[in-house]
Motif scaffolding. Structure first.
Motif, PDB file in Angstrom:
ATOM      1  N   LEU A  60      19.453 116.937 165.466  1.00 33.48           N
ATOM      2  CA  LEU A  60      20.709 116.655 164.720  1.00 33.48           C
ATOM      3  C   LEU A  60      20.314 117.349 163.206  1.00 33.48           C
ATOM      4  N   LEU A  61      21.142 117.887 162.436  1.00 25.81           N
ATOM      5  CA  LEU A  61      20.917 118.373 161.112  1.00 25.81           C
ATOM      6  C   LEU A  61      20.757 117.154 160.373  1.00 25.81           C
ATOM      7  N   PHE A  62      19.828 117.301 159.377  1.00 23.93           N
ATOM      8  CA  PHE A  62      19.564 116.277 158.461  1.00 23.93           C
ATOM      9  C   PHE A  62      19.160 114.883 158.870  1.00 23.93           C
ATOM     10  N   ASN A  63      18.632 114.935 160.235  1.00 25.25           N
ATOM     11  CA  ASN A  63      17.935 113.681 160.918  1.00 25.25           C
ATOM     12  C   ASN A  63      19.322 112.604 160.935  1.00 25.25           C
ATOM     13  N   ARG A  64      20.516 112.855 160.866  1.00 22.55           N
ATOM     14  CA  ARG A  64      21.379 112.027 160.765  1.00 22.55           C
ATOM     15  C   ARG A  64      21.821 111.543 162.200  1.00 22.55           C
ATOM     16  N   GLN A  65      22.318 110.119 162.363  1.00 21.43           N
ATOM     17  CA  GLN A  65      22.690 109.510 163.522  1.00 21.43           C
ATOM     18  C   GLN A  65      24.330 109.113 163.614  1.00 21.43           C
ATOM     19  N   THR A  66      24.907 109.771 162.558  1.00 19.16           N
ATOM     20  CA  THR A  66      26.222 109.508 162.665  1.00 19.16           C
ATOM     21  C   THR A  66      27.109 110.670 163.303  1.00 19.16           C
TER      22      THR A  66
ATOM     23  N   LEU B 288      33.219 112.717 158.360  1.00 21.82           N
ATOM     24  CA  LEU B 288      34.577 112.954 157.611  1.00 21.82           C
ATOM     25  C   LEU B 288      35.371 111.753 157.355  1.00 21.82           C
ATOM     26  N   GLY B 289      34.922 110.428 157.443  1.00 24.09           N
ATOM     27  CA  GLY B 289      35.733 109.301 157.098  1.00 24.09           C
ATOM     28  C   GLY B 289      36.210 108.402 158.142  1.00 24.09           C
ATOM     29  N   GLY B 290      36.266 108.941 159.466  1.00 26.31           N
ATOM     30  CA  GLY B 290      36.582 107.849 160.492  1.00 26.31           C
ATOM     31  C   GLY B 290      38.089 107.722 160.544  1.00 26.31           C
ATOM     32  N   GLY B 291      39.017 108.155 159.623  1.00 23.87           N
ATOM     33  CA  GLY B 291      40.302 107.730 159.446  1.00 23.87           C
ATOM     34  C   GLY B 291      41.378 108.872 160.143  1.00 23.87           C
ATOM     35  N   LEU B 292      42.533 108.781 159.627  1.00 21.05           N
ATOM     36  CA  LEU B 292      43.520 109.652 159.861  1.00 21.05           C
ATOM     37  C   LEU B 292      43.062 111.130 159.361  1.00 21.05           C
TER      38      LEU B 292
END
Length: 211
Positions: free
Chosen positions: A8-14, A20-24
């Motif tokens: 994953l890019l930047f070693n991210r795990q999200t 993007l905020g996880g909302g609408l």
């Protein structure tokens, strides 16, 4: 960390949705609210065709729409008073002091960060930031020479609503390619930096010999 996480890019795990905020907002961009996303795309396309194929400008279009809206609401309110009917259901909108302060603080932080980066670049403290900013400015200049601002805005909306969802679908493949490319660029930068340093050292030695 597993091997799949390292790709994953930047070693991210999200996930992309969480980034993007996880909302609408994230749901719309990632087509989880398909009706809303499709409506935005269609409205963007219709607006672009309207402005490109007619003599309307954005300012005149907005002014005419607002004028028509105010005229409808005014006639509605007057007729409601005469006929003793309910007035238009217009909510009372008002910015709170808390929201205003939060927005001002956010803008202030972004401007301060921009000024700090500009200060470091101007004093030559961060060559990497200088290279990145220069590349972005060159890219913006090239894009600006190829299209106008209105088309750029509509293209940006189209890309925002298509690129993230495509990236989410092919995330691992894209991250793998980008990570390999990033490693190659780092090696090229290190080689270029070493060559520049060697040339500067050689130039200093030559100047010392001449003196």
């Amino acid at each position: 960390m597993t091997s799949s996480d390292q790709l994953l890019l930047f070693n991210r795990q999200t996930s992309v949705h969480q980034i993007l905020g996880g909302g609408l907002f994230a749901d719309v961009i990632l087509w989880r609210q398909k009706n809303v996303t499709l409506a935005i795309l269609i409205l963007t396309l219709v607006s672009w065709v309207l402005f490109e194929r007619s003599d309307y400008t954005f300012l005149s279009y907005v002014s005419n729409v607002l004028l028509l809206l105010l005229l409808i609401l005014f006639l509605w309110a007057k007729s409601a008073q005469i006929l003793n009917r309910p007035t238009p259901p217009i909510p009372h909108l008002q910015l709170s002091e808390e929201n205003t302060n939060e927005a001002a603080a956010l803008i202030r932080d972004q401007i301060n960060m921009l000024l700090s980066v500009s200060h470091d670049i101007a004093l030559g403290k961060d060559p990497k930031k200088f290279a990145k900013v220069s590349a972005y400015l060159v890219l913006i200049s090239i894009i600006g020479s190829l299209t106008d601002f209105r088309t750029l805005c509509y293209t940006t909306v189209f890309l925002v609503l298509t690129v993230p969802v495509a990236y989410e679908r092919y995330e691992k493949h894209v991250d793998s390619i980008l990570l390999k490319g990033n490693m190659k660029l780092k090696r090229l930068y290190i080689r270029f930096n070493e060559e520049c340093i060697n040339k500067v050292r050689k130039w200093i030695l030559d100047m010392n010999k001449l003196s």
